[in-house]
Design a protein around this motif. Structure first.
Motif, PDB file in Angstrom:
ATOM      1  N   LEU A  79     -27.848  15.153 115.843  1.00  0.00           N
ATOM      2  CA  LEU A  79     -27.299  16.342 115.194  1.00  0.00           C
ATOM      3  C   LEU A  79     -26.132  16.938 115.968  1.00  0.00           C
ATOM      4  N   THR A  80     -26.257  17.003 117.285  1.00  0.00           N
ATOM      5  CA  THR A  80     -25.237  17.706 118.068  1.00  0.00           C
ATOM      6  C   THR A  80     -24.216  16.780 118.727  1.00  0.00           C
ATOM      7  N   GLN A  81     -24.499  15.455 118.764  1.00  0.00           N
ATOM      8  CA  GLN A  81     -23.576  14.558 119.456  1.00  0.00           C
ATOM      9  C   GLN A  81     -23.013  13.448 118.566  1.00  0.00           C
ATOM     10  N   ILE A  82     -23.818  12.905 117.680  1.00  0.00           N
ATOM     11  CA  ILE A  82     -23.356  11.769 116.874  1.00  0.00           C
ATOM     12  C   ILE A  82     -22.682  12.217 115.584  1.00  0.00           C
ATOM     13  N   GLN A  83     -23.357  13.091 114.837  1.00  0.00           N
ATOM     14  CA  GLN A  83     -22.777  13.523 113.564  1.00  0.00           C
ATOM     15  C   GLN A  83     -21.398  14.164 113.738  1.00  0.00           C
ATOM     16  N   PRO A  84     -21.171  14.964 114.790  1.00  0.00           N
ATOM     17  CA  PRO A  84     -19.821  15.523 114.968  1.00  0.00           C
ATOM     18  C   PRO A  84     -18.733  14.451 115.119  1.00  0.00           C
ATOM     19  N   ILE A  85     -19.067  13.290 115.693  1.00  0.00           N
ATOM     20  CA  ILE A  85     -18.080  12.205 115.806  1.00  0.00           C
ATOM     21  C   ILE A  85     -17.725  11.687 114.419  1.00  0.00           C
ATOM     22  N   PHE A  86     -18.752  11.463 113.599  1.00  0.00           N
ATOM     23  CA  PHE A  86     -18.504  10.992 112.232  1.00  0.00           C
ATOM     24  C   PHE A  86     -17.725  12.026 111.432  1.00  0.00           C
ATOM     25  N   ASP A  87     -18.092  13.289 111.586  1.00  0.00           N
ATOM     26  CA  ASP A  87     -17.405  14.347 110.835  1.00  0.00           C
ATOM     27  C   ASP A  87     -15.920  14.400 111.185  1.00  0.00           C
ATOM     28  N   ALA A  88     -15.614  14.193 112.452  1.00  0.00           N
ATOM     29  CA  ALA A  88     -14.223  14.319 112.901  1.00  0.00           C
ATOM     30  C   ALA A  88     -13.378  13.096 112.555  1.00  0.00           C
ATOM     31  N   SER A  89     -13.996  11.911 112.513  1.00  0.00           N
ATOM     32  CA  SER A  89     -13.180  10.698 112.415  1.00  0.00           C
ATOM     33  C   SER A  89     -13.509   9.779 111.249  1.00  0.00           C
ATOM     34  N   CYS A  90     -14.639   9.973 110.587  1.00  0.00           N
ATOM     35  CA  CYS A  90     -15.080   8.958 109.622  1.00  0.00           C
ATOM     36  C   CYS A  90     -15.314   9.460 108.200  1.00  0.00           C
ATOM     37  N   THR A  91     -15.705  10.706 108.049  1.00  0.00           N
ATOM     38  CA  THR A  91     -16.129  11.157 106.715  1.00  0.00           C
ATOM     39  C   THR A  91     -14.977  11.333 105.737  1.00  0.00           C
ATOM     40  N   SER A  92     -13.746  11.289 106.225  1.00  0.00           N
ATOM     41  CA  SER A  92     -12.630  11.362 105.275  1.00  0.00           C
ATOM     42  C   SER A  92     -12.624  10.131 104.376  1.00  0.00           C
ATOM     43  N   CYS A  93     -13.095   8.995 104.920  1.00  0.00           N
ATOM     44  CA  CYS A  93     -13.217   7.777 104.109  1.00  0.00           C
ATOM     45  C   CYS A  93     -14.653   7.529 103.665  1.00  0.00           C
TER      46      CYS A  93
END
Length: 238
Positions: A150-164
């Motif tokens: 919740l606090t370490q992995i999802q923020p990486i996806f939110d910042a770099s991956c969820t646009s696609c």
């Protein structure tokens, strides 16, 4: 004249005898000597007798006084106010009346005297307290805290991956649940416990076809290593 005198004398005798036959009037009251309201002058028991309960009641001037306001069989004069919860830090085994002063520790806390030491039961390394329950955060007990999705992995996806991969494509990285579902083309992309053999790590490192994320290349090694370690630790939903 003599007849008249006899007549008056007869009336007098009749009146005397009738009065002497009446006797003293009856007095109603309690005739039980052990009763609180015993009336020694009573000649007629009116069933009004009342007696103390033998626990706390006393008899004062023919009236019963309760002396046990809360009816707990502990007389008011003997009540001891205090904490009656045995798990509380300030538990008083002598207390007979709970005064609302209990300080009860959660599983995360400890007691120091009568005070609660908040989070005193945590190991000071990886343990955290959630809703009063200790969360280990070190599944393999190596004193290296587990990585939090919740606090370490999802923020990486939110910042770099969820646009696609925000839900419109076959793989959504917007939540733990969506990540673990994988995609319709390749199935699961996370192999819990084996990061190197997880498709998402291979895609992020560019060892399985085109590298993710596409467009803005690439995630730094530190972020990829963090995701891989999280998978190696079991890919927990934490």
């Amino acid at each position: 004249m003599k007849l008249f005198k006899f007549f008056l004398f007869g009336i007098f005798l009749a009146a005397f005898w009738s009065c002497s036959d009446l006797g003293d009037p009856e007095i109603s009251g309690c005739m039980t000597s052990a009763a609180c309201n015993y009336d020694p002058d009573a000649t007629l028991n009116d069933e009004s007798c009342v007696s103390v309960d033998g626990v706390c009641e006393t008899c004062v001037d023919g009236t019963i006084v309760d002396n046990d306001a809360d009816n707990d069989t502990v007389c008011d004069a003997d009540e001891v106010a205090g904490c009656m919860t045995s798990t509380a830090c300030n538990y008083n085994p002598s207390a007979t009346e709970d005064d609302g002063s209990c300080t009860v520790p959660t599983a995360c806390d400890t007691c120091e005297g009568e005070a609660v030491v908040v989070d005193g039961a945590l190991d000071g390394i990886c343990d955290t307290c959630e809703d009063g329950v200790i969360v280990d955060n070190d599944a393999n007990d190596d004193e290296i805290c587990d990585i939090s999705y919740l606090t370490q992995i999802q923020p990486i996806f939110d910042a770099s991956c969820t646009s696609c991969h925000g839900g419109s494509g076959s793989l959504s990285l917007t939540s733990y649940e969506n990540l673990m579902l994988g995609n319709s083309n390749n199935g699961p992309v996370v192999n819990a416990g084996n990061g190197a053999n997880s498709l998402i790590i291979q895609k992020l490192r560019g060892t399985a076809g085109s590298q993710m994320p596409m467009g803005d290349c690439c995630l730094n090694d530190e972020s990829i290593d963090l995701i891989e370690t999280w998978i190696d630790e079991g890919a927990q939903d934490n």
